[in-house]
Write a protein that holds these residues in place. Structure first.
Motif, mmCIF file in Angstrom:
data_model
loop_
_atom_site.group_PDB
_atom_site.id
_atom_site.type_symbol
_atom_site.label_atom_id
_atom_site.label_comp_id
_atom_site.label_asym_id
_atom_site.label_seq_id
_atom_site.Cartn_x
_atom_site.Cartn_y
_atom_site.Cartn_z
ATOM 1 N N ARG A 82 -54.044 12.433 16.291
ATOM 2 C CA ARG A 82 -52.873 12.180 17.134
ATOM 3 C C ARG A 82 -51.938 11.145 16.498
ATOM 4 O O ARG A 82 -50.708 11.284 16.539
ATOM 5 N N ALA A 111 -46.962 8.766 8.372
ATOM 6 C CA ALA A 111 -47.996 9.408 9.204
ATOM 7 C C ALA A 111 -49.381 9.105 8.656
ATOM 8 O O ALA A 111 -50.316 8.806 9.417
ATOM 9 N N GLY A 162 -42.999 18.879 13.561
ATOM 10 C CA GLY A 162 -44.298 19.193 14.150
ATOM 11 C C GLY A 162 -44.772 20.596 13.845
ATOM 12 O O GLY A 162 -45.961 20.825 13.573
ATOM 13 N N GLU A 193 -44.230 14.801 14.463
ATOM 14 C CA GLU A 193 -43.528 15.455 15.566
ATOM 15 C C GLU A 193 -42.249 14.712 15.920
ATOM 16 O O GLU A 193 -41.193 15.336 16.145
ATOM 17 N N ASP A 194 -42.313 13.394 15.983
ATOM 18 C CA ASP A 194 -41.128 12.604 16.328
ATOM 19 C C ASP A 194 -40.006 12.784 15.302
ATOM 20 O O ASP A 194 -38.823 12.646 15.632
ATOM 21 N N ARG A 225 -50.013 12.937 13.809
ATOM 22 C CA ARG A 225 -49.186 14.040 14.311
ATOM 23 C C ARG A 225 -47.971 13.528 15.084
ATOM 24 O O ARG A 225 -46.883 14.122 15.023
ATOM 25 N N GLU A 226 -48.128 12.425 15.788
ATOM 26 C CA GLU A 226 -46.995 11.880 16.550
ATOM 27 C C GLU A 226 -45.837 11.507 15.640
ATOM 28 O O GLU A 226 -44.669 11.747 15.968
ATOM 29 N N ARG A 261 -50.251 5.448 9.430
ATOM 30 C CA ARG A 261 -50.562 5.241 10.851
ATOM 31 C C ARG A 261 -51.956 5.761 11.189
ATOM 32 O O ARG A 261 -52.691 5.149 11.978
#
Length: 366
Positions: free
Chosen positions: A279, A260, A291, A286-287, A282-283, A263
């Motif tokens: 974002r 994360a 999250g 969350e994935d 966080r994606e 990215r």
């Protein structure tokens, strides 16, 4: 012309653009940004008054006059305790007669009310309206100081990793003391904020205060620390295991947080919104199903203040500009088990998108 005078002249241009006639600052980070003088607010009023046109004025108690001699401001007006500041300040305010005045965001209320009483017809706003956009983009001098502070944090983290198994048996507080000693040894001045050493389940508290918990073999340890160089801070976080083997769950979470963070840094470039960087981090989290355990923003601006604009948070549409410096620090926190956070400071660049200001190993194994 000094860097501080150049900044003040840019402030004057922005005052005119926002329809303000002047701003007034008490000691603090904005005061330092424009004067180069490090001072604190006290019961004796000190004020920097910057008009939209003309030269600024410093109003200070007589006993503080020597401390502002290093400032580039020539017009220094002093006051004595027996009369107080207003006999000196009132003529200055009367001459300005501002219809719109911006005051320091963190000015003590007693001083803000005193100014307000003397200018009852003036529209009063916050100095951050003009200063925040300027402070958000760092100049070369500021970036050099931030890089130097980052180097001190990097060198300290290498020393911490070198402890290896010797860190097992130390308390969090003892390791925090070691971190702070090494920051000074590598050229830092003090700490930029309270050092965090959070072992085992304490790592699930993002702002844990280092205490008497003993670091054990296999314990994940969150280390968050920084120092200052020429008034500018570093801010770095690593999560490591000094000896033994951690749980498989920790390994999995650490991999997720490291991805994360990578990215998010890769998403940084001029024109991208602060919210888009949040974002990107966080994606990934969350994935992976964590999250709800990522409980804070992805980052915050860093400059004279450790926390300043821009917030790297969902919904912030502020466009990143070259020279903007902020943290990228995603984390996952599992109560009563462990936490993982990885943090670097980055500066937005015109050519490469982002330059990391921290370069130490981000893996958990030391």
């Amino acid at each position: 012309m000094t860097a501080f005078e150049r900044r003040t002249r840019r402030v004057q241009s922005r005052l005119d653009a926002v329809g303000a006639d002047a701003l007034a600052l008490t000691p603090g980070r904005d005061w330092y940004y424009l004067t180069g003088v490090d001072a604190e607010q006290s019961d004796r009023l000190q004020l920097l008054v910057v008009p939209a046109d003309g030269d600024p004025t410093l109003v200070v108690p007589t006993l503080e006059a020597a401390s502002v001699r290093e400032a580039w401001v020539d017009d220094v007006r002093t006051w004595d305790d027996d009369e107080g500041p207003w006999p000196v300040l009132d003529p200055l305010l009367d001459a300005l007669a501002p219809s719109r005045l911006l005051l320091a965001d963190r000015m003590w209320t007693q001083y803000a009310l005193g100014v307000r009483e003397r200018l009852p017809d003036a529209d009063v706003g916050l100095a951050s309206e003009v200063l925040s956009p300027l402070r958000r983009v760092k100049d070369g001098r500021e970036l050099d100081a931030l890089r130097a502070a980052g180097n001190a944090a990097d060198a300290t983290m290498r020393d911490v990793r070198a402890l290896g198994a010797d860190a097992v048996g130390m308390t969090e507080a003892e390791l925090a003391d070691y971190v702070e000693e090494r920051l000074e040894a590598h050229g830092g001045t003090g700490v930029a904020f309270e050092t965090i050493v959070a072992a085992g389940p304490n790592g699930a508290d993002p702002h844990h205060a280092s205490g008497d918990r003993v670091i054990g073999a296999g314990d994940p340890v969150v280390l968050d620390f920084g120092t200052r160089v020429d008034a500018y801070p570093s801010d770095q976080t690593r999560t490591v295991v000094f000896d033994g083997e951690p749980s498989e769950a920790f390994r999995r979470v650490h991999d997720v947080v490291r991805e994360a963070q990578s990215r998010a840094v890769a998403a940084v470039e001029p024109g991208v919104s602060a919210g888009a960087v949040d974002r990107a981090a966080r994606e990934v989290i969350e994935d992976a199903g964590y999250g709800d355990e990522f409980v804070h923003r992805t980052g915050h601006g860093v400059g004279l203040d450790v926390h300043e604009a821009p917030d790297i948070v969902a919904g912030n549409e502020t466009k990143l500009e070259p020279g903007t410096v902020f943290s990228v620090e995603p984390g996952v926190y599992l109560p009563d088990r462990f936490g993982v956070r990885i943090e670097d400071l980055v500066v937005v660049t015109a050519d490469d998108g982002a330059e990391r200001l921290n370069h130490t190993d981000r893996r958990w194994r030391v």
